[in-house]
Design a protein around this motif. Structure first.
Motif, short mmCIF file in Angstrom:
data_model
loop_
_atom_site.label_atom_id
_atom_site.label_comp_id
_atom_site.label_asym_id
_atom_site.label_seq_id
_atom_site.Cartn_x
_atom_site.Cartn_y
_atom_site.Cartn_z
N ASP A 7 0.84 -1.22 0.00
CA ASP A 7 0.00 0.00 0.00
C ASP A 7 0.86 1.25 0.00
O ASP A 7 0.56 2.24 -0.67
CB ASP A 7 -0.89 0.04 1.25
N ILE A 8 1.94 1.23 0.78
CA ILE A 8 2.80 2.41 0.92
C ILE A 8 3.65 2.61 -0.32
O ILE A 8 3.84 3.73 -0.80
CB ILE A 8 3.70 2.30 2.19
N ASN A 9 4.14 1.50 -0.90
CA ASN A 9 4.99 1.60 -2.10
C ASN A 9 4.24 2.21 -3.28
O ASN A 9 4.86 2.71 -4.22
CB ASN A 9 5.55 0.22 -2.48
N ASN A 10 2.91 2.14 -3.25
CA ASN A 10 2.12 2.70 -4.36
C ASN A 10 1.94 4.22 -4.25
O ASN A 10 1.33 4.83 -5.11
CB ASN A 10 0.72 2.04 -4.39
N ILE A 11 2.44 4.82 -3.17
CA ILE A 11 2.24 6.27 -2.97
C ILE A 11 3.57 6.99 -3.22
O ILE A 11 4.60 6.64 -2.65
CB ILE A 11 1.75 6.56 -1.52
N ASN A 12 3.53 8.01 -4.08
CA ASN A 12 4.72 8.81 -4.36
C ASN A 12 5.20 9.52 -3.10
O ASN A 12 4.37 10.02 -2.33
CB ASN A 12 4.42 9.88 -5.42
N HIS A 13 6.50 9.62 -2.90
CA HIS A 13 7.12 10.30 -1.74
C HIS A 13 6.92 9.55 -0.42
O HIS A 13 7.19 10.12 0.64
CB HIS A 13 6.60 11.75 -1.56
N ALA A 14 6.39 8.32 -0.46
CA ALA A 14 6.22 7.55 0.78
C ALA A 14 7.23 6.40 0.80
O ALA A 14 7.45 5.75 -0.22
CB ALA A 14 4.80 7.00 0.88
N TYR A 15 7.86 6.19 1.95
CA TYR A 15 8.88 5.15 2.12
C TYR A 15 8.46 4.26 3.28
O TYR A 15 7.84 4.74 4.23
CB TYR A 15 10.25 5.79 2.41
N PHE A 16 8.83 3.00 3.19
CA PHE A 16 8.34 2.04 4.18
C PHE A 16 9.50 1.37 4.92
O PHE A 16 10.48 0.96 4.32
CB PHE A 16 7.49 0.97 3.48
N ILE A 17 9.37 1.28 6.25
CA ILE A 17 10.29 0.47 7.07
C ILE A 17 9.42 -0.48 7.89
O ILE A 17 8.48 -0.03 8.56
CB ILE A 17 11.14 1.33 8.03
N PRO A 18 9.71 -1.79 7.86
CA PRO A 18 8.88 -2.71 8.65
C PRO A 18 9.00 -2.43 10.15
O PRO A 18 10.06 -2.01 10.62
CB PRO A 18 9.45 -4.09 8.30
N ALA A 19 7.93 -2.67 10.88
CA ALA A 19 7.96 -2.59 12.35
C ALA A 19 8.75 -3.80 12.86
O ALA A 19 9.01 -4.74 12.12
CB ALA A 19 6.54 -2.61 12.89
N GLY A 20 9.14 -3.76 14.13
CA GLY A 20 9.86 -4.90 14.71
C GLY A 20 11.23 -4.48 15.19
O GLY A 20 11.88 -3.62 14.59
N ASN A 21 11.66 -5.12 16.28
CA ASN A 21 12.91 -4.71 16.95
C ASN A 21 14.17 -4.84 16.10
O ASN A 21 15.14 -4.14 16.33
CB ASN A 21 13.09 -5.46 18.27
N LYS A 22 14.15 -5.73 15.10
CA LYS A 22 15.39 -5.88 14.33
C LYS A 22 15.63 -4.68 13.41
O LYS A 22 16.73 -4.52 12.87
CB LYS A 22 15.41 -7.20 13.57
N TYR A 23 14.61 -3.83 13.25
CA TYR A 23 14.78 -2.62 12.43
C TYR A 23 14.93 -1.36 13.29
O TYR A 23 14.78 -0.25 12.80
CB TYR A 23 13.57 -2.45 11.49
N ILE A 24 15.19 -1.55 14.58
CA ILE A 24 15.17 -0.45 15.54
C ILE A 24 16.15 0.68 15.17
O ILE A 24 15.84 1.86 15.34
CB ILE A 24 15.44 -0.97 16.98
#
Length: 374
Positions: free
Chosen positions: A76-93
């Motif tokens: 859903d986020i990748n389909n929006i211009n100027h929007a970037y996605f980082i997954p939730a979860g402690n390994k991405y802290i």
């Protein structure tokens, strides 16, 4: 013995949370040198339907929006211009902390423990949109599961709440809930209404109801059952569809159980917003959805089979106890009987929760953010 076990478990949870918060505090130092970027907004998203309209509106204003959320929302986020996605979860802290440290605005939609350790920089603003149009049950510091005598526990919750600068509200009653539950002050309330509800005020609801019923092949009147979450893996009680429709042949019943306890056999995959628009009558319990349904002028029956148990574990507020008794039913037979007797007798109960909700709610929030950024 069980009491000891529970208290030990509670102590352990508090310790784990404390260690997590200390880790966040230390990471603040690592990312301290990063400058705040006035065009950068970070949104922590658990409830997609509440947050997507805000992401789209901010991206179309030219902001760079980083969204931290469950992996299932990445597309859903990748389909929006100027929007970037980082997954939730402690390994991405590390990645979370890096983007937070550079954001001008941070938008939340629920309680995030991380905010209890995050140190805001000068010029950063945190806005809580919350994920409900109102509340009939206790939450935050009024929740019975929060032991107010346990100073360490209260301090931990308060740290998270104190990170928020502003709360979005749809009406004065919701503001009252935030003030009590989060120890917030009236000056923190943004009286713009909730962006997700703008669609209700922008469309012709009668036509939209007809269109959706046609799409899902519903020719009868529609009853929608939407119960809330039960603590401690307690299953939600279902309503027997076959029995309901046999006694009320002019009705179709669709159930939408809380996402955290979904049983695919009994829960419908149609999104809640569409179900509420299609519904002729709603059956719920201590959920916020009866309040949301009132924005659509839809009546709700309250299926309160476990009221005493729920009051004990979580707590119900004054707004729940103000609901007229004839709307409350403790078994399926009473619900069927009430609809059989006269389904026109029930009104929407919470119209006075929506004084700030309007077709401009989303625009007002964007305008406010633009002013903060300047």
């Amino acid at each position: 013995y069980n009491d000891w076990k529970f208290k030990d478990g509670e102590k352990m949870r508090l310790i784990i949370k404390k260690i997590y918060i200390i880790a966040i505090v230390l990471l603040n130092m690592v990312f301290k040198p990063f400058n705040v970027n006035s065009k950068h907004i970070v949104i922590m998203m658990t409830f997609k339907q509440d947050i997507l309209p805000i992401i789209e509106a901010l991206c179309s204003e030219g902001y760079h929006v980083t969204v931290i959320g469950k992996k299932i929302y990445q597309k859903d986020i990748n389909n929006i211009n100027h929007a970037y996605f980082i997954p939730a979860g402690n390994k991405y802290i590390m990645r979370h902390m890096k983007v937070l440290s550079k954001a001008k605005i941070i938008i939340l939609d629920t309680y995030y423990l991380m905010m209890g350790g995050y140190q805001k920089k000068k010029g950063q603003t945190v806005i809580q949109t919350w994920h409900a149009a109102g509340a009939l049950k206790n939450f935050g510091l009024t929740d019975h599961q929060v032991d107010l005598k346990n100073k360490a526990m209260v301090r931990q919750y308060k740290k998270v709440y104190d990170a928020t600068d502003y709360y979005l509200v749809g009406g004065e009653k919701m503001a009252q809930c935030f003030i009590q539950s989060f120890d917030a002050s009236p000056s923190q309330m943004l009286k713009f209404g909730l962006p997700r509800l703008t669609q209700y005020f922008r469309s012709n609801l009668k036509l939209e109801q007809q269109r959706l019923k046609k799409k899902y092949h519903i020719t009868n009147k529609l009853a929608v059952y939407v119960p809330t979450y039960r603590e401690g893996q307690v299953a939600q009680r279902t309503i027997d569809k076959e029995n309901f429709e046999r006694h009320l042949p002019n009705y179709t019943l669709l159930s939408h159980l809380h996402p955290s306890t979904v049983d695919c056999q009994t829960s419908h995959s149609i999104d809640v917003t569409s179900l509420l628009i299609m519904a002729d009558i709603i059956i719920s319990d201590y959920s916020s959805l009866p309040i949301e349904a009132s924005a659509l002028n839809k009546p709700t029956l309250i299926y309160n089979y476990d009221e005493q148990q729920y009051e004990k574990v979580r707590g119900l507020n004054e707004f729940y106890y103000a609901i007229p008794e004839r709307y409350k039913m403790s078994n399926e037979e009473s619900i069927i009987q009430a609809i059989q007797d006269n389904d026109e007798q029930f009104q929407s109960l919470f119209n006075d929760w929506h004084q700030y909700n309007s077709k401009d709610s989303l625009n007002q929030l964007v305008h406010f953010i633009n002013k903060l950024v300047k």
